[in-house]
Design a protein around this motif. Sequence first.
Motif, PDB file in Angstrom:
ATOM      1  N   VAL A  76      47.578  28.945 -22.077  1.00  0.00           N
ATOM      2  CA  VAL A  76      47.638  29.484 -20.727  1.00  0.00           C
ATOM      3  C   VAL A  76      46.857  30.797 -20.712  1.00  0.00           C
ATOM      4  N   ARG A  77      46.260  31.086 -19.565  1.00  0.00           N
ATOM      5  CA  ARG A  77      45.531  32.346 -19.376  1.00  0.00           C
ATOM      6  C   ARG A  77      46.129  33.085 -18.183  1.00  0.00           C
ATOM      7  N   PHE A  78      46.217  34.406 -18.307  1.00  0.00           N
ATOM      8  CA  PHE A  78      46.665  35.260 -17.211  1.00  0.00           C
ATOM      9  C   PHE A  78      45.584  36.301 -16.956  1.00  0.00           C
ATOM     10  N   GLU A  79      45.321  36.571 -15.707  1.00  0.00           N
ATOM     11  CA  GLU A  79      44.444  37.678 -15.318  1.00  0.00           C
ATOM     12  C   GLU A  79      45.294  38.630 -14.500  1.00  0.00           C
ATOM     13  N   THR A  82      45.372  43.086 -17.344  1.00  0.00           N
ATOM     14  CA  THR A  82      44.628  42.723 -18.549  1.00  0.00           C
ATOM     15  C   THR A  82      44.439  41.214 -18.565  1.00  0.00           C
ATOM     16  N   SER A  83      43.449  40.767 -19.321  1.00  0.00           N
ATOM     17  CA  SER A  83      43.263  39.326 -19.545  1.00  0.00           C
ATOM     18  C   SER A  83      44.102  38.947 -20.751  1.00  0.00           C
ATOM     19  N   VAL A  84      44.880  37.883 -20.621  1.00  0.00           N
ATOM     20  CA  VAL A  84      45.767  37.447 -21.696  1.00  0.00           C
ATOM     21  C   VAL A  84      45.535  35.972 -21.964  1.00  0.00           C
ATOM     22  N   LEU A  85      45.437  35.629 -23.241  1.00  0.00           N
ATOM     23  CA  LEU A  85      45.410  34.244 -23.693  1.00  0.00           C
ATOM     24  C   LEU A  85      46.698  34.030 -24.475  1.00  0.00           C
ATOM     25  N   ALA A  86      47.405  32.945 -24.188  1.00  0.00           N
ATOM     26  CA  ALA A  86      48.711  32.740 -24.813  1.00  0.00           C
ATOM     27  C   ALA A  86      49.005  31.261 -24.969  1.00  0.00           C
ATOM     28  N   VAL A 128      53.746  33.233 -25.676  1.00  0.00           N
ATOM     29  CA  VAL A 128      53.508  34.038 -26.873  1.00  0.00           C
ATOM     30  C   VAL A 128      52.034  34.422 -26.843  1.00  0.00           C
ATOM     31  N   THR A 129      51.767  35.711 -26.777  1.00  0.00           N
ATOM     32  CA  THR A 129      50.400  36.202 -26.630  1.00  0.00           C
ATOM     33  C   THR A 129      49.584  35.967 -27.896  1.00  0.00           C
ATOM     34  N   LEU A 130      48.369  35.434 -27.676  1.00  0.00           N
ATOM     35  CA  LEU A 130      47.414  35.237 -28.768  1.00  0.00           C
ATOM     36  C   LEU A 130      46.365  36.339 -28.756  1.00  0.00           C
ATOM     37  N   GLY A 131      45.944  36.743 -27.564  1.00  0.00           N
ATOM     38  CA  GLY A 131      44.952  37.805 -27.430  1.00  0.00           C
ATOM     39  C   GLY A 131      45.072  38.466 -26.079  1.00  0.00           C
ATOM     40  N   ARG A 132      44.654  39.732 -26.026  1.00  0.00           N
ATOM     41  CA  ARG A 132      44.743  40.491 -24.784  1.00  0.00           C
ATOM     42  C   ARG A 132      43.600  41.508 -24.776  1.00  0.00           C
ATOM     43  N   THR A 133      43.041  41.740 -23.583  1.00  0.00           N
ATOM     44  CA  THR A 133      41.956  42.707 -23.447  1.00  0.00           C
ATOM     45  C   THR A 133      41.879  43.207 -22.011  1.00  0.00           C
ATOM     46  N   ARG A 134      41.238  44.332 -21.824  1.00  0.00           N
ATOM     47  CA  ARG A 134      41.012  44.870 -20.477  1.00  0.00           C
ATOM     48  C   ARG A 134      39.753  44.276 -19.850  1.00  0.00           C
ATOM     49  N   ARG A 135      39.005  43.468 -20.605  1.00  0.00           N
ATOM     50  CA  ARG A 135      37.789  42.841 -20.073  1.00  0.00           C
ATOM     51  C   ARG A 135      38.169  41.616 -19.242  1.00  0.00           C
ATOM     52  N   PRO A 136      37.962  41.666 -17.929  1.00  0.00           N
ATOM     53  CA  PRO A 136      38.290  40.500 -17.088  1.00  0.00           C
ATOM     54  C   PRO A 136      37.498  39.269 -17.523  1.00  0.00           C
ATOM     55  N   GLY A 137      38.175  38.131 -17.530  1.00  0.00           N
ATOM     56  CA  GLY A 137      37.519  36.861 -17.841  1.00  0.00           C
ATOM     57  C   GLY A 137      37.128  36.685 -19.288  1.00  0.00           C
ATOM     58  N   ALA A 138      37.637  37.508 -20.190  1.00  0.00           N
ATOM     59  CA  ALA A 138      37.256  37.431 -21.601  1.00  0.00           C
ATOM     60  C   ALA A 138      37.601  36.082 -22.225  1.00  0.00           C
ATOM     61  N   ALA A 140      37.658  33.161 -20.499  1.00  0.00           N
ATOM     62  CA  ALA A 140      37.156  32.056 -19.678  1.00  0.00           C
ATOM     63  C   ALA A 140      36.264  31.175 -20.540  1.00  0.00           C
ATOM     64  N   GLY A 141      36.179  29.936 -20.183  1.00  0.00           N
ATOM     65  CA  GLY A 141      35.289  29.032 -20.898  1.00  0.00           C
ATOM     66  C   GLY A 141      36.040  27.933 -21.600  1.00  0.00           C
ATOM     67  N   PRO A 142      35.412  26.799 -21.703  1.00  0.00           N
ATOM     68  CA  PRO A 142      36.074  25.632 -22.280  1.00  0.00           C
ATOM     69  C   PRO A 142      36.234  25.687 -23.793  1.00  0.00           C
ATOM     70  N   ARG A 143      35.491  26.549 -24.500  1.00  0.00           N
ATOM     71  CA  ARG A 143      35.546  26.516 -25.963  1.00  0.00           C
ATOM     72  C   ARG A 143      36.802  27.146 -26.547  1.00  0.00           C
ATOM     73  N   ILE A 144      37.498  27.965 -25.776  1.00  0.00           N
ATOM     74  CA  ILE A 144      38.663  28.681 -26.305  1.00  0.00           C
ATOM     75  C   ILE A 144      39.705  27.729 -26.889  1.00  0.00           C
TER      76      ILE A 144
END
Length: 177
Positions: A76-79, A82-86, A128-138, A140-144
């Motif tokens: 899941v991604r949250f914007e 911060t941008s969050v991948l979890a 459960v957070t995998l990565g987080r950043t202040r860069r919007p859309g960090a 994004a993309g199908p490869r994640i």
Amino acid sequence: MRTVEVLLDEAADLSVREAWLRLADAGLPSQALHPSPTNSPHLTLATCAELTSPLRWELAEVAAALPLPVRFTGVVRFERPTSVLAWALDLDPALAELHRRVWEAVSSDSSPATLNPFHEPGRWNPHVTLGRTRRPGAFAGPRIPDLLPAPPLSVRLTTLRSYDTETGVLEMLEPRS
């Protein structure tokens, strides 16, 4: 600010750490790059200004419900700010009840201004957070999702803890004996 979090069983913890390393190796924001010695895979249930004695007693009662089996459901991604991948968790009735009990304890003992509205029942997205950043859309993309290992199907939430974001103090919230 204090968090109320729950830790994962050893196998799930290792799976999350593997995902962190894969993101870092790909040059993406990752919790693997978070230098705090208290950094470990966890599920945040709520935040509050402080842990008073009555709140500690209530949380000790909640801790007695652990371990609790849960399931990861995927990426899941949250914007938000911060941008969050979890990895998302299935909000089944047992997890919803655990969260409700923590939220009620924290909200009855805290000023509304100290509560994170994203943790409120009905708005809370367990992850459960995998990565987080202040860069919007960090993220994004199908490869994640292709970079990540498959999340474990069976996970147990094992230990309730609180982290003080100002002092860095970590406190385990044990069941009363």
